[in-house]
Design an enzyme around this catalytic site. Sequence first.
Site, PDB file in Angstrom:
ATOM      1  N   ARG A 279      -3.218 -10.610  -1.330  1.00 58.19           N
ATOM      2  CA  ARG A 279      -4.538 -10.000  -1.455  1.00 58.19           C
ATOM      3  C   ARG A 279      -4.993  -9.525  -0.087  1.00 58.19           C
ATOM      4  O   ARG A 279      -4.847 -10.232   0.923  1.00 58.19           O
ATOM      5  CB  ARG A 279      -5.568 -10.998  -2.032  1.00 58.19           C
ATOM      6  N   GLU A 308      -8.956  -0.452  -0.867  1.00 54.62           N
ATOM      7  CA  GLU A 308      -7.810   0.249  -1.452  1.00 54.62           C
ATOM      8  C   GLU A 308      -8.270   1.468  -2.238  1.00 54.62           C
ATOM      9  O   GLU A 308      -9.066   1.320  -3.171  1.00 54.62           O
ATOM     10  CB  GLU A 308      -7.011  -0.707  -2.343  1.00 54.62           C
ATOM     11  N   HIS A 326       0.082  -1.065  -2.788  1.00 60.74           N
ATOM     12  CA  HIS A 326      -0.113  -2.163  -3.739  1.00 60.74           C
ATOM     13  C   HIS A 326       0.916  -2.082  -4.877  1.00 60.74           C
ATOM     14  O   HIS A 326       0.583  -1.892  -6.050  1.00 60.74           O
ATOM     15  CB  HIS A 326      -1.534  -2.146  -4.312  1.00 60.74           C
TER      16      HIS A 326
END
Length: 572
Positions: A279, A308, A326
């Site tokens: 994370r 993000e 990601h």
Amino acid sequence: MRFLKSSDSPPCLSITSPGRQTSLRSPRRTSTQQKPPRTESTKMAPISIQTVLISESVDPRCRAILEENGIRVTEKQNMTEAELIADIKNYDGLVVRSATKVTAAVINAADNLKIIGRAGTGVDNVDVEAATRKSIIVMNTPSGNTISAAELTCALLMSLSRHVPQAAMSMKQGKWDRKKFMGAELYGKVLGIVGLGRIGKEVASRMQSFGMKTIGYDPITPPEVTASWGVLQMSLEELWPQCDYITVHTPLMPSTVGLLNDETFGKCKRGVKVVNCARGGIIDEAALLRALESGQCGGAGLDVFVEEPPKNRSLIDHPNVISCPHLGASTKEAQARCGMDIAVQIVEMVKGKNLVGAVNAQVLANTFSQESQQLIKLGEAVGAVLKSCIASNAPPSHVEISTKGDSMKSSTGYMTSAVLVGLVNRQSGCCPNLINVLSLAKESGITVNQSHYASDGAAEGVCKVEITASSGRHNAVGSVRGGVAVLLQLNDSRFRQPISLSGNLLFFKASADPQLLTSLAGLLAAEGVQIESFSGPENHTGDQWFCVGLSALLKDVSALKPLVNDAAQLSI
């Protein structure tokens, strides 16, 4: 399990619902009040999920499995928060990945929602606290992307050691810089794994095959367990200076935000390389950039970021950083597994078979057996009895719950919640249940202690509850006998016969007198109420507590004043 609904309150998950309670010492009841309604106890029934909204692209098997089990599914992607707020009231379930933000506003608009399923690990995009208050189960798929995330972590570790992405890009630019991309072997190096859950374990196994020494830290997984994987556990203070590489696999929470920061980087070997596929925010991004620029950190592999996509590209553009958008769960296999897992988990919960992946309702995981249902009924009923003894609306300030016996060893979690369900006041718009009651108790200022003791042979399967309230201290002891929840003791008065905790019950405190029962029967008859059962105390010295089962609750317990000192009644 089943959801009990009313027109002015959210769904209320409960095994038993104690009825209204009155006390002789409380001025709240008057002779003009209507008789409190009787609420029947119910067995734990499956949660009803008839309609599910899938708000993101999820593997088609998710929809197929849900529909095969009679659940209607609607798929709507790229919904705005306003659109989700307007539409969510039409659904019992919501399935998301990571893009949908399930905010408190969305949850508060979800009148029928009972489950939020995250097809993946982590629930950062869901307001779990708001969901808990509304008794909405939040569920993820903890093992769905384990292998994919572990493999990406290993790929980044190898890429950091051999500069693979940089070398590949250089080749595409027509260059041949062999010396520039001199790397290092992983063999013999020390890998520190912070967070030794499923993913951490898989990373350790794979990197050990490269000859790496694996050390780690985890506050939950026992050292003897990780030792069986070949991971030596130690404190973070011991870990930092030993590592050539560090990878983090923890959830994002207050205790893990900025876990790697200026101070901790300063404790590491110069040139340490770090990887974060967990994370964004676990590694302080500003501190990482400073460590990279100073050479304290020799390289970083980043799949996740605080923002993000990140607008600040300082880290991404650094030559010693390998970054991905990601991709930890972005494999066909992981997406198929997560989509299938969340659907299967929802179906098994609906059928009352199992509860897996619930992040805010772990207490329910062990409540699917008949024995657990009986114990939950006992806990709620004992809590309700003690609540009836409190002379005011104010909640107790302290609750002490102790269980004894092997049969209750695995029940301590849900027994604590069940007792609190019976004790906590039913606030406007909020019904206490096994999911939200711990939060409600905390908000009400109730401190809770819970303990378990081994059986002494004479008290198998016993639950004792002691409360401290404005009216003083009260205690009760209950058990399950022959499948029936019974009360054995109230306020240190032990009953000769266990009292079945069902129906209309009147508890009163008085001195033993041969004429007491006759006088009480006459007084109750005058009020139009008949005695259906009676249990007296073992001890006849001084004032003791008695219990009678009634055909109906009294409209006003003050009618008992000529005969008793204290009285409380309730319907279970």
